[in-house]
Design a protein around this motif. Structure first.
Motif, PDB file in Angstrom:
ATOM      1  N   GLU A   1      21.879 106.135  22.772  1.00 51.79           N
ATOM      2  CA  GLU A   1      22.719 106.518  21.433  1.00 51.79           C
ATOM      3  C   GLU A   1      22.544 105.382  20.327  1.00 51.79           C
ATOM      4  N   TRP A   2      21.872 104.303  20.700  1.00 50.27           N
ATOM      5  CA  TRP A   2      21.662 103.378  19.695  1.00 50.27           C
ATOM      6  C   TRP A   2      20.471 103.584  18.980  1.00 50.27           C
ATOM      7  N   ILE A   3      19.354 104.179  19.725  1.00 54.78           N
ATOM      8  CA  ILE A   3      18.086 104.793  18.969  1.00 54.78           C
ATOM      9  C   ILE A   3      18.342 105.787  18.087  1.00 54.78           C
ATOM     10  N   VAL A   4      19.007 106.626  18.401  1.00 55.43           N
ATOM     11  CA  VAL A   4      19.210 107.770  17.278  1.00 55.43           C
ATOM     12  C   VAL A   4      20.500 107.606  16.517  1.00 55.43           C
ATOM     13  N   SER A   5      21.222 106.556  16.578  1.00 52.52           N
ATOM     14  CA  SER A   5      22.475 106.248  15.839  1.00 52.52           C
ATOM     15  C   SER A   5      23.141 107.341  16.161  1.00 52.52           C
ATOM     16  N   GLY A   6      23.441 107.919  17.476  1.00 53.02           N
ATOM     17  CA  GLY A   6      24.382 108.922  17.817  1.00 53.02           C
ATOM     18  C   GLY A   6      25.774 108.707  18.141  1.00 53.02           C
ATOM     19  N   GLU A   7      26.878 109.562  18.179  1.00 57.12           N
ATOM     20  CA  GLU A   7      27.964 109.322  18.653  1.00 57.12           C
ATOM     21  C   GLU A   7      28.294 108.833  19.717  1.00 57.12           C
ATOM     22  N   HIS A   8      29.050 107.712  20.245  1.00 59.72           N
ATOM     23  CA  HIS A   8      29.465 107.323  21.169  1.00 59.72           C
ATOM     24  C   HIS A   8      29.997 108.420  22.456  1.00 59.72           C
ATOM     25  N   PHE A   9      29.328 108.773  23.588  1.00 59.37           N
ATOM     26  CA  PHE A   9      29.772 109.296  24.342  1.00 59.37           C
ATOM     27  C   PHE A   9      31.026 108.809  25.386  1.00 59.37           C
ATOM     28  N   GLU A  10      32.065 109.180  25.400  1.00 59.76           N
ATOM     29  CA  GLU A  10      33.310 108.829  26.073  1.00 59.76           C
ATOM     30  C   GLU A  10      33.173 109.447  27.435  1.00 59.76           C
ATOM     31  N   PHE A  11      33.283 108.566  28.487  1.00 59.47           N
ATOM     32  CA  PHE A  11      33.427 108.884  29.932  1.00 59.47           C
ATOM     33  C   PHE A  11      34.802 108.666  30.229  1.00 59.47           C
ATOM     34  N   SER A  12      35.153 109.990  30.552  1.00 62.00           N
ATOM     35  CA  SER A  12      36.761 110.270  31.027  1.00 62.00           C
ATOM     36  C   SER A  12      36.688 111.175  32.345  1.00 62.00           C
ATOM     37  N   PRO A  13      37.743 111.049  32.936  1.00 60.29           N
ATOM     38  CA  PRO A  13      37.955 112.116  34.040  1.00 60.29           C
ATOM     39  C   PRO A  13      37.724 113.805  33.678  1.00 60.29           C
ATOM     40  N   ASP A  14      38.104 113.933  32.485  1.00 66.43           N
ATOM     41  CA  ASP A  14      37.786 115.261  31.962  1.00 66.43           C
ATOM     42  C   ASP A  14      36.411 115.541  31.933  1.00 66.43           C
ATOM     43  N   ALA A  15      35.554 114.451  31.382  1.00 69.02           N
ATOM     44  CA  ALA A  15      34.182 114.757  31.165  1.00 69.02           C
ATOM     45  C   ALA A  15      33.346 114.857  32.394  1.00 69.02           C
TER      46      ALA A  15
ATOM     47  N   ARG B   1      30.732 123.189  33.430  1.00 63.98           N
ATOM     48  CA  ARG B   1      31.456 123.449  31.956  1.00 63.98           C
ATOM     49  C   ARG B   1      31.198 122.626  30.908  1.00 63.98           C
ATOM     50  N   GLY B   2      30.080 122.041  30.932  1.00 62.87           N
ATOM     51  CA  GLY B   2      29.536 121.237  29.956  1.00 62.87           C
ATOM     52  C   GLY B   2      29.500 121.430  28.637  1.00 62.87           C
ATOM     53  N   SER B   3      29.801 120.569  27.587  1.00 57.40           N
ATOM     54  CA  SER B   3      29.879 120.974  26.309  1.00 57.40           C
ATOM     55  C   SER B   3      28.578 120.448  25.729  1.00 57.40           C
ATOM     56  N   LEU B   4      28.370 120.631  24.148  1.00 60.21           N
ATOM     57  CA  LEU B   4      27.503 120.073  23.679  1.00 60.21           C
ATOM     58  C   LEU B   4      27.289 118.689  23.659  1.00 60.21           C
ATOM     59  N   ASP B   5      28.426 117.981  23.482  1.00 58.54           N
ATOM     60  CA  ASP B   5      28.513 116.570  23.663  1.00 58.54           C
ATOM     61  C   ASP B   5      27.721 115.955  24.936  1.00 58.54           C
ATOM     62  N   LEU B   6      28.053 116.844  26.123  1.00 55.43           N
ATOM     63  CA  LEU B   6      27.492 116.387  27.315  1.00 55.43           C
ATOM     64  C   LEU B   6      26.140 116.355  27.279  1.00 55.43           C
ATOM     65  N   LEU B   7      25.488 117.426  26.501  1.00 56.24           N
ATOM     66  CA  LEU B   7      24.125 117.886  26.607  1.00 56.24           C
ATOM     67  C   LEU B   7      23.482 116.628  25.770  1.00 56.24           C
ATOM     68  N   LEU B   8      24.181 116.265  24.670  1.00 55.24           N
ATOM     69  CA  LEU B   8      23.729 115.141  24.036  1.00 55.24           C
ATOM     70  C   LEU B   8      23.663 114.098  24.557  1.00 55.24           C
ATOM     71  N   GLY B   9      24.579 113.938  25.367  1.00 53.93           N
ATOM     72  CA  GLY B   9      24.867 112.509  26.179  1.00 53.93           C
ATOM     73  C   GLY B   9      23.447 112.529  27.281  1.00 53.93           C
ATOM     74  N   ILE B  10      23.277 113.678  27.996  1.00 51.04           N
ATOM     75  CA  ILE B  10      22.112 113.525  28.872  1.00 51.04           C
ATOM     76  C   ILE B  10      20.951 113.349  28.116  1.00 51.04           C
ATOM     77  N   PHE B  11      20.796 113.923  26.918  1.00 46.90           N
ATOM     78  CA  PHE B  11      19.486 113.714  26.060  1.00 46.90           C
ATOM     79  C   PHE B  11      19.358 112.212  25.624  1.00 46.90           C
ATOM     80  N   HIS B  12      20.474 111.541  25.385  1.00 47.00           N
ATOM     81  CA  HIS B  12      20.321 110.372  24.977  1.00 47.00           C
ATOM     82  C   HIS B  12      20.072 109.361  26.379  1.00 47.00           C
ATOM     83  N   ALA B  13      20.491 109.542  27.529  1.00 51.05           N
ATOM     84  CA  ALA B  13      20.419 108.854  28.562  1.00 51.05           C
ATOM     85  C   ALA B  13      18.726 109.176  28.732  1.00 51.05           C
ATOM     86  N   ILE B  14      18.268 110.214  28.957  1.00 50.30           N
ATOM     87  CA  ILE B  14      16.745 110.409  29.074  1.00 50.30           C
ATOM     88  C   ILE B  14      16.181 109.612  28.135  1.00 50.30           C
ATOM     89  N   LEU B  15      16.479 109.784  26.670  1.00 56.95           N
ATOM     90  CA  LEU B  15      15.764 109.031  25.766  1.00 56.95           C
ATOM     91  C   LEU B  15      15.757 107.363  26.007  1.00 56.95           C
TER      92      LEU B  15
END
Length: 186
Positions: free
Chosen positions: A95-109, A117-131
């Motif tokens: 997230e810091w590298i791409v200046s992305g939004e902060h992905f919030e971990f919650s029970p719903d996530a 049933r992941g959303s686009l935010d979840l896919l971006l979170g996975i991308f940020h973690a892999i990056l």
């Protein structure tokens, strides 16, 4: 109900210590062991759970004789608890590298992840973690190699085949059952 202390220690000895000793006794090069162990741990902390074994298998196939596959797989296995604990730091680095939004971990996530049933935010979170892992992996590998090479060089000198007879494999042999070769005793 109390769990006896001997069971976890016996499990740890049979699954981690005995294979490590067997690897050291076989006379493998310290550099090859250090590279394989560092690669196994570096790949083992990849932020997507369940794919590290396949990645290690691919790396072992590509590297062929330059990689000690048992060491690679054992260090990947040992890195599993680290894998789970490093997902959030890798996510934050990405997230810091791409200046992305902060992905919030919650029970719903977490429920969305488990139910698929992941959303686009979840896919971006996975991308940020892999990056984050991709950026830090060379540093992790280099640090681990620098630490492991002298350790393996010393360990092989102390526990190498000059001091220990090589075990003979026979079908049905367990890790703790070593039968020395007749040539080693002569």
């Amino acid at each position: 109900m109390k769990i006896p202390v001997a069971r976890p220690l016996a499990w740890c000895r049979s699954r981690i210590v005995d294979p490590c000793l067997l690897i050291l006794k076989r006379g493998t090069e310290p550099k090859q062991l250090a590279v394989s162990a560092a690669l196994g741990i570096t790949i083992g902390i990849f932020p997507i759970c369940g794919v590290t074994v396949f990645i290690c298998g691919f790396v072992a196939t590509v590297l062929g004789p330059n990689c000690h596959t048992p060491t690679l797989m054992l260090s990947n296995f040992v890195a599993t608890p680290l894998e789970l604990s490093m997902i959030v730091p890798f996510l934050r680095i990405g997230e810091w590298i791409v200046s992305g939004e902060h992905f919030e971990f919650s029970p719903d996530a977490l429920k969305e992840i488990v139910t698929g049933r992941g959303s686009l935010d979840l896919l971006l979170g996975i991308f940020h973690a892999i990056l984050g892992w991709t950026v830090t992996a060379p540093l992790i590998f280099g640090s681990l190699y620098t630490i492991f090479h002298p350790i393996f060089r010393y360990s092989i000198r102390k526990l190498g085949s000059d001091h220990w007879p090589l075990p003979t494999y026979h079908p049905g042999m367990r890790l703790g059952e070593f039968s020395p070769r007749k040539e080693a005793l002569a």
